[in-house]
Design a protein around this motif. Structure first.
Motif, short mmCIF file in Angstrom:
data_model
loop_
_atom_site.label_atom_id
_atom_site.label_comp_id
_atom_site.label_asym_id
_atom_site.label_seq_id
_atom_site.Cartn_x
_atom_site.Cartn_y
_atom_site.Cartn_z
N GLU A 3 -60.33 -5.85 5.35
CA GLU A 3 -61.19 -4.69 5.07
C GLU A 3 -60.48 -3.39 5.43
N ALA A 4 -59.75 -3.40 6.58
CA ALA A 4 -59.02 -2.21 7.02
C ALA A 4 -57.94 -1.83 6.00
N VAL A 5 -57.23 -2.83 5.50
CA VAL A 5 -56.18 -2.58 4.50
C VAL A 5 -56.80 -2.04 3.21
N ALA A 6 -57.97 -2.59 2.84
CA ALA A 6 -58.66 -2.13 1.62
C ALA A 6 -59.05 -0.66 1.74
N ILE A 7 -59.54 -0.25 2.93
CA ILE A 7 -59.91 1.17 3.17
C ILE A 7 -58.66 2.04 3.13
N LEU A 8 -57.57 1.54 3.73
CA LEU A 8 -56.30 2.28 3.72
C LEU A 8 -55.83 2.51 2.28
N GLN A 9 -55.94 1.49 1.46
CA GLN A 9 -55.52 1.61 0.05
C GLN A 9 -56.43 2.56 -0.72
N LYS A 10 -57.75 2.42 -0.50
CA LYS A 10 -58.72 3.22 -1.26
C LYS A 10 -58.62 4.71 -0.95
N TYR A 11 -58.55 5.05 0.34
CA TYR A 11 -58.64 6.46 0.73
C TYR A 11 -57.27 7.10 1.01
N TRP A 12 -56.32 6.31 1.49
CA TRP A 12 -55.03 6.89 1.89
C TRP A 12 -53.87 6.48 0.97
N LYS A 13 -54.16 5.58 0.01
CA LYS A 13 -53.18 5.17 -1.01
C LYS A 13 -51.93 4.51 -0.42
N GLY A 43 -48.51 8.73 12.68
CA GLY A 43 -49.75 8.37 11.98
C GLY A 43 -50.90 8.07 12.91
N LYS A 44 -51.14 8.96 13.90
CA LYS A 44 -52.19 8.73 14.89
C LYS A 44 -53.59 8.77 14.28
N SER A 45 -53.83 9.70 13.34
CA SER A 45 -55.20 9.91 12.85
C SER A 45 -55.77 8.67 12.18
N VAL A 46 -54.96 7.91 11.49
CA VAL A 46 -55.43 6.69 10.82
C VAL A 46 -56.00 5.70 11.84
N CYS A 47 -55.49 5.75 13.08
CA CYS A 47 -55.89 4.78 14.11
C CYS A 47 -57.36 4.91 14.50
N PHE A 48 -57.95 6.10 14.32
CA PHE A 48 -59.39 6.21 14.57
C PHE A 48 -60.18 6.37 13.27
N GLN A 49 -59.54 6.88 12.23
CA GLN A 49 -60.27 7.10 10.98
C GLN A 49 -60.65 5.79 10.30
N ILE A 50 -59.74 4.81 10.31
CA ILE A 50 -60.02 3.52 9.67
C ILE A 50 -61.16 2.78 10.40
N PRO A 51 -61.08 2.56 11.73
CA PRO A 51 -62.19 1.85 12.38
C PRO A 51 -63.51 2.60 12.28
N ALA A 52 -63.47 3.94 12.26
CA ALA A 52 -64.70 4.71 12.11
C ALA A 52 -65.34 4.44 10.76
N MET A 53 -64.51 4.29 9.72
CA MET A 53 -65.02 4.01 8.38
C MET A 53 -65.59 2.59 8.28
N MET A 54 -65.11 1.70 9.12
CA MET A 54 -65.54 0.30 9.06
C MET A 54 -66.84 0.06 9.81
#
Length: 631
Positions: A3-13, A43-54
């Protein structure tokens, strides 16, 4: 993790996480308090943005910099992710609406400064939000041993009482082992998972060059590397001067500093981001949150205050993974200037005591009184009255504020900004026709030489003193010049609100906090000494020195820094070049550029051999920066 990888692909490409990102995200999703040390560009911001989205709910992000918050909120909004930042300048009614949006509008991110948490009503509103993660960005600000201590960060740990089951994520790009320990303790992290990424950036060549003519060396570097570049300087005037000189040499350059209006900052930054210009000349106000992948060179032309700032600023190069250069240009006077700039302005116990007594006298506070009394305060007027140096006084007041002895409501800002709109020739003509204004105008022009090129912060009391006129007379002249469209003139109230939090006890008050002042001053001196060591050590790989400072030990040289490059020059070549230089100096004294031109060698080779000859006492440097043979 799918799910985390899917969010990374969808929003961060992106198709996969960078080093440590996945592990940090796993830790946060598992509900652990987490400490992550990830150097600039990691890439610090992804470390909280992805779990927040999940997760359901909203991620609270505490950050010290308005520019950083705005940049991240803007990037999230571009990805159709709902985010809000409570920055300065927002009215209370608007802030209530924004917090309502957070509570009922399905927002995912709320950014605010630590100072906002000191407002009880804001804290009450936050306590009612469905917080899923509390992220502390730039977490080194919590440590009094760090390079950017912010007292308000010490209050963050109180959120633990209100959100005992919500994971804390502390993020920083620069922390020594002592600062790391401090962050974990001060934030009250419970059995935190700790992740530390190496400070090594294998594609960055750290270069130290001792030069007589810094502008000439900058010109050489920019011609050799025509890609986007940043030049860091220490003050606003240097921003303007260097960018102007580069433009006159045929480079496209702009500038960025804290004194520009938001509109000017954005315009200049965008022209560089869009590569309409090659170079941006900036103070350290520029860079936080700016992620431009193809920056080829970062050049410092003055010594930084500490290695943490240097590493962070230098780390803005080469984020695309290609070879990039972090260059620091030095000259013999730089250490003395840095001492004057960073150390001589530190208040000692004697000055702190004197300033505190005068401050109490200034507001006519009697011994044993003054608690909770509030005043409007003008720093420049206070310093002029008692003939105190402004920077040292400001540092002393900041220290008293951190210790809770006083409270300052806002940063000090200049009362007036001014810019001449007509040419110097026309100004001279105006003075000849208006001789009564001449002394005031001349005092302004002598004090602010860059006032033709840009809006310049203006000290009314100083000009009154220099021109021997009253402040009201200065203001009258300024209004007249504005009406005639000779100047652009903006005036605003810069009085800070000052609150005395304790009764006046003079020596007793200062004695209680003086030990901490000594420790803080000693830390500043040690930090500058680390910078001096970095530039002065000529027998160790520069990358090794940086890693060692941050607690990493490596036995392998990087192979690409200025030390490693010099080491690669063949001994035979060094011997031949050394003989050629001695032969040239037998005929006449020469500077390094003359020697470089005459021998047809690179600047690095010439400087390396000159340093060897100096260390062996074969040659010496004269006051005019020319080399000569020892007699």
């Amino acid at each position: 993790m799918q799910e985390a990888v899917a969010i990374l692909q969808k929003y961060w490409k992106h198709d996969k996480f960078r080093s440590l990102q996945k592990e940090i995200i796993d830790s946060v999703l598992s509900g652990h308090d987490t400490f992550a040390l990830m150097p600039t560009g990691g890439g610090k911001s992804v470390c909280f943005q992805i779990p927040a989205m999940m997760n359901e709910g909203i991620c609270l992000v505490i950050s010290p910099l308005v520019a950083l918050m705005k940049d991240q909120v803007s990037n999230l909004q571009k990805r159709n992710i709902k985010a809000i930042a409570l920055t300065g300048g927002i009215r209370s009614e608007e802030m209530i609406d924004l917090l309502d949006n957070c509570q009922f509008g399905n927002y995912k991110f709320l950014y605010l400064s630590p100072e906002r948490l000191q407002s009880d009503w804001i804290l009450e509103r936050i306590k009612n939000l469905p917080i899923n993660i509390i992220t502390i960005d730039e977490a080194h600000c919590v440590s009094q041993w760090g390079h950017d201590f912010r007292p308000a960060y010490l209050k963050i740990s109180e959120l633990k009482k209100h959100f005992p089951t919500v994971p804390f994520l502390a993020l920083t790009a620069t922390a020594t082992p002592r600062v790391k320990e401090d962050i974990i303790n001060e934030l009250g992290l419970h059995e935190p998972q700790v992740f530390e990424k190496s400070f090594a950036r294998e594609n960055i060549a750290y270069m130290i060059f001792e030069v007589e003519d810094k502008l000439f060396r900058i010109e050489q570097i920019l011609k050799k590397n025509p890609q986007p570049s940043i030049i860091y300087v220490r003050n606003r005037k240097s921003c303007l001067d260097i960018s102007s000189q580069l433009n006159s040499l045929g480079f496209k350059a702009t500038y960025y500093h804290g004194g520009l209006s938001p509109k000017e900052k954005d315009k200049n930054m965008q022209s560089w981001m869009n590569e309409e210009v090659q170079v941006i000349v900036a103070t350290n106000a520029f860079g936080m949150g700016i992620d431009k992948a193809n920056v080829k060179t970062v050049i410092h032309i003055q010594l930084p205050e500490n290695m943490e700032n240097y590493y962070q600023e230098a780390g803005r190069v080469g984020r695309n993974g290609e070879r990039a250069f972090a260059v620091l240009l030095t000259s013999p006077s730089d250490i003395i200037q840095a001492q004057s700039q960073f150390i001589n302005i530190l208040p000692d116990k004697k000055f702190l005591n004197l300033m505190y007594v005068k401050l109490c006298n200034y507001f006519q506070i009697a011994y044993g009184e003054g608690i909770n009394e509030q005043f409007n305060f003008n720093l420049h007027h206070f310093c002029l009255k008692y003939e105190f140096p402004t920077l040292k006084t400001y540092n002393a007041m900041q220290f008293l504020d951190r210790q809770g002895i006083i409270s300052l409501s806002q940063e000090f800002s200049e009362k007036i900004t001014l810019q001449f709109l007509i040419s110097s020739k026309e100004v001279i003509r105006y003075m000849s026709l208006n001789p009564n204004d001449e002394e005031i105008i001349l005092a302004i022009l002598r004090t602010y030489p860059g006032i033709y090129e840009m809006q310049t912060a203006f000290n009314l009391q100083l000009i009154a003193k220099k021109s021997n006129h009253k402040e009201t007379e200065i203001q009258t002249v300024l209004h007249k010049l504005k009406e005639k469209e000779i100047v652009e003139y903006h005036s605003k109230n810069n009085d800070a609100t000052l609150i005395f939090n304790e009764v006046r006890e003079d020596d007793r008050t200062i004695n209680r906090v003086s030990k901490h002042l000594e420790n803080q001053n000693q830390l500043k001196k040690e930090q500058l000494q680390s910078v001096v060591h970095y530039i002065s050590e000529k027998k160790v790989c520069k990358n090794k020195l940086i890693l060692h400072y941050f607690g990493e030990i490596t036995t392998v040289d990087c192979g690409i820094c200025s030390f490693c490059i010099t080491k690669k020059i063949k001994k035979k070549d060094v011997s031949l070049l050394s003989t050629a230089i001695i032969t040239l100096l037998q005929a006449e004294d020469l500077n390094s550029r003359d020697i470089q031109n005459k021998t047809k060698n690179s600047p690095d080779e010439v400087i390396g051999v000159l340093q060897d000859l100096l260390e062996n006492n074969t040659i010496l440097v004269k006051p005019n920066n020319k080399y000569t043979l020892r007699s």
